[in-house]
Design a protein around this motif. Structure first.
Motif, PDB file in Angstrom:
ATOM      1  N   GLN A   1     -23.065  -0.153 -13.257  1.00  0.00           N
ATOM      2  CA  GLN A   1     -24.443  -0.591 -13.455  1.00  0.00           C
ATOM      3  C   GLN A   1     -25.038   0.064 -14.704  1.00  0.00           C
ATOM      4  O   GLN A   1     -24.863   1.259 -14.928  1.00  0.00           O
ATOM      5  CB  GLN A   1     -25.284  -0.240 -12.223  1.00  0.00           C
TER       6      GLN A   1
ATOM      7  N   THR B  38     -30.919  -0.124 -15.905  1.00  0.00           N
ATOM      8  CA  THR B  38     -31.222  -0.838 -14.662  1.00  0.00           C
ATOM      9  C   THR B  38     -31.386   0.147 -13.512  1.00  0.00           C
ATOM     10  O   THR B  38     -32.305   0.016 -12.688  1.00  0.00           O
ATOM     11  CB  THR B  38     -30.086  -1.835 -14.331  1.00  0.00           C
ATOM     12  N   THR B  39     -30.504   1.131 -13.468  1.00  0.00           N
ATOM     13  CA  THR B  39     -30.596   2.171 -12.424  1.00  0.00           C
ATOM     14  C   THR B  39     -31.927   2.892 -12.492  1.00  0.00           C
ATOM     15  O   THR B  39     -32.624   3.052 -11.481  1.00  0.00           O
ATOM     16  CB  THR B  39     -29.452   3.182 -12.584  1.00  0.00           C
TER      17      THR B  39
ATOM     18  N   THR C 134     -34.943   0.677 -11.497  1.00  0.00           N
ATOM     19  CA  THR C 134     -35.009   0.473 -10.044  1.00  0.00           C
ATOM     20  C   THR C 134     -35.584   1.704  -9.348  1.00  0.00           C
ATOM     21  O   THR C 134     -36.394   1.585  -8.427  1.00  0.00           O
ATOM     22  CB  THR C 134     -33.603   0.170  -9.484  1.00  0.00           C
TER      23      THR C 134
ATOM     24  N   LEU D  33     -30.208   1.154  -4.788  1.00  0.00           N
ATOM     25  CA  LEU D  33     -29.711   0.603  -6.048  1.00  0.00           C
ATOM     26  C   LEU D  33     -28.808  -0.608  -5.847  1.00  0.00           C
ATOM     27  O   LEU D  33     -28.440  -1.268  -6.818  1.00  0.00           O
ATOM     28  CB  LEU D  33     -28.951   1.693  -6.811  1.00  0.00           C
TER      29      LEU D  33
ATOM     30  N   LYS E  86     -39.387   1.813 -10.037  1.00  0.00           N
ATOM     31  CA  LYS E  86     -40.130   0.829  -9.254  1.00  0.00           C
ATOM     32  C   LYS E  86     -40.283   1.260  -7.803  1.00  0.00           C
ATOM     33  O   LYS E  86     -41.195   0.804  -7.103  1.00  0.00           O
ATOM     34  CB  LYS E  86     -39.433  -0.533  -9.320  1.00  0.00           C
ATOM     35  N   SER E  87     -39.376   2.130  -7.362  1.00  0.00           N
ATOM     36  CA  SER E  87     -39.454   2.647  -5.982  1.00  0.00           C
ATOM     37  C   SER E  87     -40.198   3.982  -5.937  1.00  0.00           C
ATOM     38  O   SER E  87     -40.140   4.692  -4.920  1.00  0.00           O
ATOM     39  CB  SER E  87     -38.043   2.816  -5.415  1.00  0.00           C
TER      40      SER E  87
END
Length: 276
Positions: free
Chosen positions: A148, A152-153, A156, A179, A159-160
């Motif tokens: 990944q 992107t990791t 994510t 993830l 966003k959390s």
């Protein structure tokens, strides 16, 4: 006849010496449950950790006993590490899963934890730099696993509402599920600032205005020196599956401990992990 007898005794003694030397130089071989091997010199065997040196290296490494099937020492002695058949079966099953694309092949690398006595180095930027270097080291192996993108990791996680500095407060299982990956890599980059060293030289010259009166002259100072900071570093890499089971853990302590020495350490560690 007497000379021939002395020569045969000398030849026999020489052969014994050579045989003894070869026997002393034999490597200890550590056989892992995943089928891998590590050759070198076993230093100590503790309750949970085996310490050893690789052949031709002086650096000391640690390996969990739970990952070892047996050790065959250079003198021929064999020591088994089979606490239960179940543990061996689990390890073999895990290896099959890791080598099977049908079982999932997506892997994420979480920003590394930075442990240092130099607070100027424990930054999110440094954590992401080591994370990116780890991804590049794995990609250089042309693995069948899908790695990944670190961006992107990190997006994510953000966003959390998980800050990079708070990753240690979440379990590997939680992070893997969040993830959406099958495997996750967590790591620690240990940097110890050992202080500074100065090198160079300085000189002074006197330019007198009057030949016999130096009190009215001028002194000119010139310096050619530099200061460098010394570091002692170590990289730890650990792999977990989506259920939080630890599949691999190893560390590397670079010979030259510069701030960016993690790059070479990660390349070495990436060659030892049981991914295909």
């Amino acid at each position: 006849m007497k000379k021939n007898s002395h020569f045969l005794v000398f030849l026999f003694s020489l052969m014994l010496s050579i045989s003894s030397l070869i026997a002393q130089q034999k490597e200890d071989i550590i056989y892992l449950l995943d089928g891998g091997q590590k050759k070198g010199k076993v230093l100590t065997i503790g309750d949970e950790i085996v310490k050893f040196n690789y052949t031709g290296e002086e650096l000391q490494y640690e390996l969990k006993k739970s990952l070892i099937e047996k050790i065959v020492f250079g003198n021929g002695r064999v020591e088994l590490f089979k606490e239960t058949n179940t543990a061996s079966n689990v390890a073999n099953t895990t290896t099959v899963q890791m080598n099977s694309l049908s079982g999932g092949n997506k892997l994420a690398i979480v920003p590394f934890e930075i442990a240092s006595n130099d607070q100027g180095l424990t930054t999110d930027v440094m954590r992401r730099e080591v994370q990116q270097a780890c991804a590049e080291a794995l990609r250089s192996r042309s693995l069948s696993f899908q790695i990944q993108d670190p961006r992107t990791t990190n997006a994510t996680l953000a966003k959390s509402n998980i800050n990079i500095a708070d990753i240690a407060n979440h379990t590997p299982e939680e992070l893997a599920k969040l993830l959406g990956v099958d495997y996750i890599i967590l790591g620690v980059y240990d940097i110890e600032n050992k202080g500074t060293s100065s090198f160079g030289s300085g000189s002074a010259t006197y330019n007198d205005k009057k030949k016999d009166d130096k009190t009215k002259g001028s002194v000119y100072q010139s310096n050619n020196s530099y200061t460098t900071t010394n570091y002692d570093t170590k990289v730890l890499m650990t792999i977990y599956d989506a259920n939080g089971r630890q599949l691999f853990s190893d560390s590397r302590k670079p010979f030259m401990g510069g701030v960016d020495s993690y790059k070479g350490a990660l390349k070495t560690l990436s060659k030892r992990i049981p991914l295909k």
